[in-house]
Design a protein around this motif. Structure first.
Motif: not given
Ligand code: ADP
Length: 279
Positions: A185, A211, A214-215, A224, A230-231, A237, A241-242, A245, A270
């Motif tokens: 967030a 939060d 950016i959504g 995701i 990743q989105a 990007r 981030g990997s 998570g 989101s």
């Molecule tokens: P990362 O290490 O890339 O953050 P996550 O598995 O935590 O990997 O999240 C996967 C993807 O989901 C992120 O790359 C991002 O694009 C999207 N995402 C996660 N949480 C949020 C959030 N709170 N707001 C916007 N996009 C999010």
């Protein structure tokens, strides 16, 4: 005689229909068999392609997530060997090295966790946990990072008569779930408020992390939670981030007897929500 002729005619006709029936029946069976086979093959091909895509995304993410901070560590360690730098510069470079090392460590920990989850080696350690205290820890841990980005972190604890909220769960995993969601967030928001809520209902706890960031586009909402996804794929990007998570978060929530969901509007923010059951 006429009866015989008509009999043999009927028999011929019957044999012809029987022959056609067998041909049609065999063709039908063959058609179904080939169709099923093609479906199985197509599904296997789809799985192989998906596996390939994930492998490529994994390699791209990992090389970025390990190389970038490693370059920082190596580069600034070299600069530190220079006698001409001021004490302030010295401290600033040390801080960068520490931050980069923490980032590599985070990636390695995520990789170990996902490997343990996938091989079924991740175990649950259930114990009586004070949820209000845990929420306070989350608030204390992330408030500095949030305010550094100009964000407000609001944690709304569940009401409780005696000031605490005892609940039987795996404390470490519940903390990791909340920490991952709050960290995301903060990472994906540049303004506004991050709100964490908790509601107690019978043998369940319902949490949400909202939060004003950016959504996420509607067509990415489900994927995701998959590992390495990743989105925004394809190098669009600018944040680290990997992509592990949320896959870890989802696995932990399910291990704690619950489920997780998300709703989001691009440009507005989101809301991740999940529940856990008393273990
Ligand atoms: P990362 O290490 O890339 O953050 P996550 O598995 O935590 O990997 O999240 C996967 C993807 O989901 C992120 O790359 C991002 O694009 C999207 N995402 C996660 N949480 C949020 C959030 N709170 N707001 C916007 N996009 C999010």
């Amino acid at each position: 005689m006429a009866l015989l002729v008509s009999d043999s005619h009927l028999i011929n006709l019957f044999q012809t229909y029987k022959g056609w029936f067998y041909v049609m029946f065999t063709a039908g069976l063959l058609f179904l068999f080939v169709k099923r086979h093609l479906e199985v093959l197509r599904a296997a091909q789809q799985r192989a392609l998906e596996g390939d895509r994930l492998k490529t995304a994994f390699l791209a993410n990992m090389s970025h997530e390990i190389r970038t901070p490693m370059n920082g560590i190596l580069g600034f360690s070299k600069i530190l060997q220079n006698d001409e730098i001021t004490p302030e510069e010295h401290n600033a470079y040390l801080a960068i090295i520490e931050k980069s090392a923490t980032r590599v460590m985070g990636t390695i920990n995520d990789l170990i966790d996902i490997a343990k989850i996938e091989s079924g080696q991740m175990t649950i350690r259930s114990a009586e946990t004070d949820i209000l205290q845990l929420l306070e820890e989350v608030r204390q841990f992330f408030s500095p990072e949030a305010s550094q980005k100009g964000l407000r972190l609001a944690v709304l604890p569940a009401e409780s008569e005696d000031g605490g909220l005892p609940f039987r769960t795996d404390r470490e995993k519940l903390f990791a779930i909340l920490a991952n969601l709050v960290k995301n967030a903060i990472k994906y928001s540049d303004r506004g408020v991050i709100t964490v809520t908790c509601r107690h209902e019978d043998t369940r706890l319902h949490f949400s992390v909202t939060d004003t960031g950016i959504g996420i586009a509607a067509n990415r909402l489900q994927s995701i939670f998959e590992r390495f996804v990743q989105a925004e794929e394809g190098g669009a990007r600018c944040v680290e981030g990997s992509g592990l998570g949320l896959a870890i978060v989802k696995a932990y929530v399910e291990m704690l007897g619950g489920s997780i969901g998300v709703e989001s509007e691009p440009g507005k923010g989101s809301r991740f929500f999940f529940s856990v059951t008393s273990l």
